[in-house]
Write an enzyme that holds these catalytic residues in place. Structure first.
Site, PDB file in Angstrom:
ATOM      1  N   ASP A  56      -6.941   4.875  -2.498  1.00 30.23           N
ATOM      2  CA  ASP A  56      -8.020   3.945  -2.138  1.00 30.23           C
ATOM      3  C   ASP A  56      -9.398   4.583  -2.326  1.00 30.23           C
ATOM      4  O   ASP A  56     -10.119   4.866  -1.355  1.00 30.23           O
ATOM      5  CB  ASP A  56      -7.846   3.485  -0.696  1.00 30.23           C
ATOM      6  CG  ASP A  56      -6.533   2.760  -0.468  1.00 30.23           C
ATOM      7  OD1 ASP A  56      -5.900   2.372  -1.471  1.00 30.23           O
ATOM      8  OD2 ASP A  56      -6.141   2.590   0.690  1.00 30.23           O
TER       9      ASP A  56
ATOM     10  N   GLU B   7       3.202   8.986   2.451  1.00 34.18           N
ATOM     11  CA  GLU B   7       2.864  10.342   2.879  1.00 34.18           C
ATOM     12  C   GLU B   7       3.854  10.927   3.900  1.00 34.18           C
ATOM     13  O   GLU B   7       3.992  12.174   3.884  1.00 34.18           O
ATOM     14  CB  GLU B   7       1.431  10.376   3.445  1.00 34.18           C
ATOM     15  CG  GLU B   7       0.346  10.204   2.425  1.00 34.18           C
ATOM     16  CD  GLU B   7       0.302   8.802   1.807  1.00 34.18           C
ATOM     17  OE1 GLU B   7      -0.009   8.693   0.623  1.00 34.18           O
ATOM     18  OE2 GLU B   7       0.594   7.819   2.527  1.00 34.18           O
TER      19      GLU B   7
ATOM     20  N   ASP C 133       3.900   3.283  -2.475  1.00 35.03           N
ATOM     21  CA  ASP C 133       2.699   3.348  -1.645  1.00 35.03           C
ATOM     22  C   ASP C 133       3.087   3.775  -0.232  1.00 35.03           C
ATOM     23  O   ASP C 133       4.269   3.735   0.144  1.00 35.03           O
ATOM     24  CB  ASP C 133       2.036   1.959  -1.628  1.00 35.03           C
ATOM     25  CG  ASP C 133       0.561   2.011  -1.258  1.00 35.03           C
ATOM     26  OD1 ASP C 133       0.038   3.119  -1.022  1.00 35.03           O
ATOM     27  OD2 ASP C 133      -0.066   0.943  -1.212  1.00 35.03           O
TER      28      ASP C 133
END
Length: 782
Positions: free
Chosen positions: A519, A443, A440
């Site tokens: 999300d 990026e 997670d």
């Protein structure tokens, strides 16, 4: 600074972190002001006129007055071309060194002073001004790339470029990674920069966590996949064409790609969709094979909070007879949100908990974030500092950002040494009993109160020894983190297939695992976006993905939750998940009626597990996604190309989820052939549309006539055969494995046919025809 950014930061991460985010944003701005080269005067350039050509392996080099073009047809049928001397490597997308040139491809002169490369599956025609046409062997143009244009700094530095292309007026665009609006990509602008949207997203939000410069274009004349192999920030502008209603004045579809830097090089593959994805997989790597348990139902939540809460949730599933295969622990199980740690007060005996769950057939999956708390004394921070693992700025200082643990530093996964160090850290996770890993925030994310929520663009990266900055490394950061985890797990637990899925990634990420929606917003638009993401990612070569069932935030209505749950039961990654601020996601929290129907969906998923196992092996062998658009086998059918609310699960099943509130019937578009409603066994003939019941208890699912698929019966594996139409035959494949490990299982081929007024199913292999060793249940006989 935009005040709305600060309000969003406070809402998402709290006031304390938001204040640190303000400081981080100003720090990022100062670092880039000092470290990024200023953009000065630029000089525009085009290739110019063709001057000469030299044949070479698989094609050759064509020289223009101001550039040169290298073309190579590979043995797998893929075509590479690169401008200004760009070669296929080095590339983060390619598996190994890339394919060998096809010795049969020939470079020869073309009309008007141009050149062409002729191969078995494709012809590439280059005009004397540098336009490149991709043609079928019959000469039909699938794509025309206009001469590119570069803008180069007068005083040196990185140049930017633009490439425009034309496709047929009837063509439809798909792909570009994970896009919430789709899977068909309408007219508009799509950015190629992996981005945390800073909250829940819905259709229309772009970009998201996982972008790829990969387009799949489907037209009457054929299908092609186009991959621009550069990792820099860019924008794709798409405009679908228009047909002139027989007047001959068709408007071609357009694609314009603008990149901030990097080489102008690309790969193109032509053919039916199945062949195109097979070629793509052979180019970028076979998809990782998940262990069989990862094809079951998985339950997650940000905010389980303690071992007692995990046991309570598991007991709830068991008491109600609901299958459960994995439980995911989010960042709240860490000690002060620090990666590779455990909160000993709330999880004092985590290995014991993991072992107890495993005895019940349930695995534990751990979240893993890349950011490391910048605190001397933290074992990961100290270990990373010792091996010089962290990203630095242009002046040599470690770059800091703000994430859940506070001030943090970031490993440079583009360095082999750092990947090896990071991969070794998963030993701590394995010792805690975790069987799978969920990457997670990669990026990567920094909670900057304004500006981009990531590292400074001037941050320095190794880039496998070539050196460069974050402008080039950003989009492959998550990919390289996945590689580090996957390779580390292969070494630490060599007998087990790693289970890893990652929020961010890039072309070729399927080699290391899958992904999920991120999300996604709770709401009916979020439900529709979930399907768009899975379909689009599959067409980019990432077959294993799925959404947060129920949406990440908010509290879904019982109807919305159930319809999302029913969709998830037919997607590769079937995971319920939610924020700690959202409503619960356990099926019994929505009332007895929803519980009953959710149980039916779970039991059907459990029944279909052998089919999912087969699809996972086929994805690894062929690159074909589990979830496919309905036009997969008939891309020439324009009505199917525009169908976005239905999908194929393998070759045998067609799933029509309910995506609108209050619906108890829905229209389903069927491809050619006979299809059986699996609930009623009523037969329908395609192509065309049918109106069918979609009660709250189920979503419409159809089986292809003649299909033979493996299912789980009361006494083990069974074959479910759907009657073929009279005079026709059918069949299916079965691939079984032990659930884990690296043995390559046999692929069993079954054929169904009408024989003596009955339906017969036989196994056909190299040693002839034989009776199946599994019980056969025939359906669809009325």
């Amino acid at each position: 600074m935009d005040g709305r950014d600060l309000v969003r930061s406070v809402r998402e991460i709290g006031s304390g972190r938001a204040a640190r985010g303000v400081r981080a944003a100003w720090r990022r701005r100062r670092i880039d002001a000092a470290g990024l080269p200023r953009r000065g005067a630029e000089r525009a350039r085009v290739p110019g006129q063709v001057e000469s050509a030299d044949p070479g392996p698989g094609g050759g080099v064509i020289r223009f007055s101001r550039s040169e073009l290298r073309i190579m047809v590979a043995v797998n049928g893929a075509v590479f071309w690169g401008w200004d001397g760009a070669a296929p490597g080095p590339s983060y997308a390619l598996a190994g060194g890339g394919p060998e040139p096809d010795p049969r491809a020939v470079l020869e002169p073309d009309k008007d002073g141009g050149w062409r490369v002729v191969a078995e599956r494709v012809t590439v025609v280059v005009s004397r001004h540098g336009a490149v046409e991709v043609c079928t062997p019959g000469g039909v143009v699938l794509r025309r790339e206009l001469p590119p244009r570069w803008w180069e700094p007068v005083e040196g530095g990185v140049g930017r470029w633009m490439q425009r292309a034309e496709v047929a007026a009837d063509a439809r665009f798909f792909g570009l990674g994970g896009r919430a609006s789709g899977p068909r990509l309408r007219d508009g602008s799509y950015r190629l920069w992996n981005t945390d949207p800073g909250g829940s997203f819905a259709p229309g939000d772009d970009p998201l966590y996982l972008t790829m410069p990969v387009q799949l274009v489907v037209a009457d004349a054929g299908t092609h996949l186009m991959f621009y192999d550069t990792t820099w920030d860019g924008t794709v502008l798409l405009r679908e064409g228009e047909e002139g209603a027989g007047s001959g004045h068709d408007r071609a579809g357009r694609c314009e790609l603008r990149m901030d830097g990097g080489p102008l090089r690309c790969w193109v593959m032509v053919g039916p969709p199945a062949r195109v994805l097979l070629t793509w997989a052979s180019l970028t790597g076979a998809p990782a094979l998940p262990p069989a348990w990862a094809l079951g139902h998985q339950h997650a939540r940000w905010g389980f909070g303690s071992e007692q809460e995990v046991r309570r949730i598991v007991a709830g599933y068991q008491e109600r007879g609901l299958p459960l295969d994995a439980v995911h622990l989010d960042i709240d199980h860490y000690d002060d949100h620090r990666v590779f740690t455990v909160d000993r007060e709330r999880f004092p005996k985590l290995p014991v908990l993991a072992e107890e769950l495993r005895r019940d057939g349930i695995r534990l999956v751990s979240v893993v974030d890349p950011a490391v708390k910048a605190a001397p004394g933290d074992a990961v921070y100290d270990g990373g500092t010792a091996v010089d693992a962290f990203v630095r700025d242009a002046s040599g200082r470690p770059v800091r950002g703000v994430v859940w643990a506070g001030e943090s530093v970031y490993p440079d996964f583009t360095h082999p040494r750092v990947r090896q160090w990071w991969g070794g850290l998963y030993e701590e996770r394995l010792e805690q009993g975790f069987a799978g890993f969920w990457h997670d925030m990669n990026e990567p994310v920094s909670f900057n109160a304004f500006g981009e929520p990531t590292l400074p663009r001037s941050a320095r990266h190794a880039l496998e020894g070539r050196g460069g900055d974050h402008r080039e490394a950003h989009n492959v950061y998550g990919l390289c983190m996945a590689r580090a985890g996957y390779e580390g797990l292969r070494e630490l637990a060599p007998q087990e297939r790693p289970f890893l899925f990652t929020r961010s990634g890039w072309a070729g990420m399927q080699r290391y695992g899958g992904t999920w929606s991120g999300d996604v917003a709770t709401g009916w638009p979020g439900l529709r976006a979930s399907l768009s993401l899975v379909l689009g990612l599959g067409l980019c070569g990432v077959p294993y993905s799925g959404p947060d069932v129920g949406g990440f935030d908010g509290s879904p209505s019982p109807e919305l939750y159930l319809r999302w749950f029913q969709l998830g039961a037919y997607l590769p990654l079937f995971r319920t998940h939610a924020s700690h601020r959202a409503g619960r996601r356990e099926p019994w929290e929505f009332g007895s009626e929803v519980l009953e129907h959710a149980r039916a969906a779970l039991l059907e998923r459990r029944r279909l597990l052998p089919y999912f196992v087969t699809l996972s092996h086929l994805a690894r062998r062929t690159g074909a996604p589990y979830v496919r658009p309905v036009w997969w086998s008939a891309p020439e059918d324009r009505a199917l190309r525009d169908c976005e609310d239905t999908f194929l699960l393998g070759d045998s099943l067609l799933v029509a989820p309910v995506l609108e509130p209050g619906a108890d019937r829905r229209v389903v578009r069927l491809p050619r052939g006979r299809w059986y409603d699996t609930a009623t066994e009523r037969a329908y003939e395609g192509p065309g549309q049918v109106l069918v019941d979609a009660p709250l208890s189920r979503i419409p699912v159809f089986a292809r006539a003649g299909a033979v698929l493996p299912v789980r019966g009361d006494s083990g594996l069974e074959l479910e055969a759907w009657a073929p139409a009279h005079g026709r035959t059918g069949g299916g494949l079965v691939i079984r494995d032990a659930g884990d490990g690296w043995d390559v299982p046999e692929m069993e081929r079954y054929v169904s046919r009408h024989q003596g007024g009955k339906v017969a199913v036989t196994r056909e292999g190299e040693d002839g025809v034989s009776e199946p060793e599994w019980p056969v249940r025939v359906r669809g006989l009325g």
